[in-house]
Scaffold this motif. Sequence first.
Motif, PDB file in Angstrom:
ATOM      1  N   THR A  95     -16.494  21.438  50.397  1.00 21.42           N
ATOM      2  CA  THR A  95     -17.546  22.451  50.301  1.00 21.42           C
ATOM      3  C   THR A  95     -18.730  21.989  51.135  1.00 21.42           C
ATOM      4  N   LEU A  96     -19.144  22.803  52.103  1.00 21.57           N
ATOM      5  CA  LEU A  96     -20.225  22.388  52.989  1.00 21.57           C
ATOM      6  C   LEU A  96     -21.147  23.550  53.296  1.00 21.57           C
ATOM      7  N   TYR A  97     -22.380  23.204  53.657  1.00 14.27           N
ATOM      8  CA  TYR A  97     -23.346  24.179  54.154  1.00 14.27           C
ATOM      9  C   TYR A  97     -23.453  24.004  55.655  1.00 14.27           C
ATOM     10  N   LEU A 163     -28.130  28.589  44.577  1.00 14.90           N
ATOM     11  CA  LEU A 163     -27.112  28.507  43.531  1.00 14.90           C
ATOM     12  C   LEU A 163     -26.104  27.386  43.791  1.00 14.90           C
ATOM     13  N   PHE A 164     -26.051  26.860  45.023  1.00 14.30           N
ATOM     14  CA  PHE A 164     -24.949  25.979  45.417  1.00 14.30           C
ATOM     15  C   PHE A 164     -25.383  24.523  45.574  1.00 14.30           C
ATOM     16  N   THR A 165     -24.403  23.633  45.379  1.00 12.04           N
ATOM     17  CA  THR A 165     -24.617  22.195  45.580  1.00 12.04           C
ATOM     18  C   THR A 165     -23.489  21.656  46.454  1.00 12.04           C
ATOM     19  N   PRO A 166     -23.535  21.907  47.750  1.00  7.74           N
ATOM     20  CA  PRO A 166     -22.452  21.460  48.635  1.00  7.74           C
ATOM     21  C   PRO A 166     -22.375  19.944  48.721  1.00  7.74           C
ATOM     22  N   ALA A 198     -32.053  19.048  49.901  1.00  9.06           N
ATOM     23  CA  ALA A 198     -32.298  18.638  48.511  1.00  9.06           C
ATOM     24  C   ALA A 198     -31.103  18.924  47.617  1.00  9.06           C
ATOM     25  N   ARG A 199     -30.340  19.983  47.904  1.00 11.47           N
ATOM     26  CA  ARG A 199     -29.256  20.397  47.012  1.00 11.47           C
ATOM     27  C   ARG A 199     -27.903  19.802  47.398  1.00 11.47           C
ATOM     28  N   SER A 200     -27.805  19.187  48.567  1.00 11.58           N
ATOM     29  CA  SER A 200     -26.521  18.645  49.035  1.00 11.58           C
ATOM     30  C   SER A 200     -26.423  17.156  48.731  1.00 11.58           C
TER      31      SER A 200
END
Length: 251
Positions: A95-97, A163-166, A198-200
């Motif tokens: 899972t990636l951004y 909403l996501f944490t890649p 910050a979320r990854s």
Amino acid sequence: MMKRQRRQQEIVALLGEGNFRGIGDLAQSLAVSEETIRRELRVLEASGAVVRAHGAVRLAKVETEGSFAARLQRHADAKQRIAAASVPFVADGQTLYLDASTTGHFVARALRDHKRLTVITNAVGVAAELGGRNENRVLLAGGELDYEYRACFDTTARDYLALFTPSLAILSVESVNLDHGFSDYHAGEAAVSRMMIARSRRTMIVADRSKFDRHGTVQIAPLNGVAMLVTDQPLTPAYAEGLAGVEVVIA
């Protein structure tokens, strides 16, 4: 069409940055007619990539990023090498951004053989490259479309991306600077990048050498605020010191 795009990329490469060259000089260098050069320059001028004056032409000054089409052609070879060097760090099923930068677009193209990716993005081009292939899932942030970037950066897009944490965020920047770290010109893009860092769990910056020593407008992260940097030329001693602790890959 591909031949014309390649010729336009060759014109941009010949111009370098900031130097005027004559129409005849460009025609001779590319072994084509002056009328062919003028036709390609009309396209490049309309996209904002070049400026013409009295039978000569130069690249537009990079005071802002310019249109997506123009940026996609700048330093294309370096961006492709960087993209190729970054994809071994992406595993099938990850899972990636992927951001809305032109280098990110090249990364998306380089990932087309990967399987079962979950790709979070705000970029229409990234979604088009990877959606519907090899069991990939693409989670595309909506909102008001920024036509120059072909992406969404507004509150609607940021609320969705939050909403996501890649496991991995792959971003580019417009400035790598010893004093100011990684920064951008577009405030919306910078806000999205800061949030996704910050979320990854891990962040990879992909940036060619032209981005170094420039002054961006909005900071994204300090030099030591990311896990990896993929670039196309060896670092100077000053940048090697500033990026100590960051894994650096030279494409």
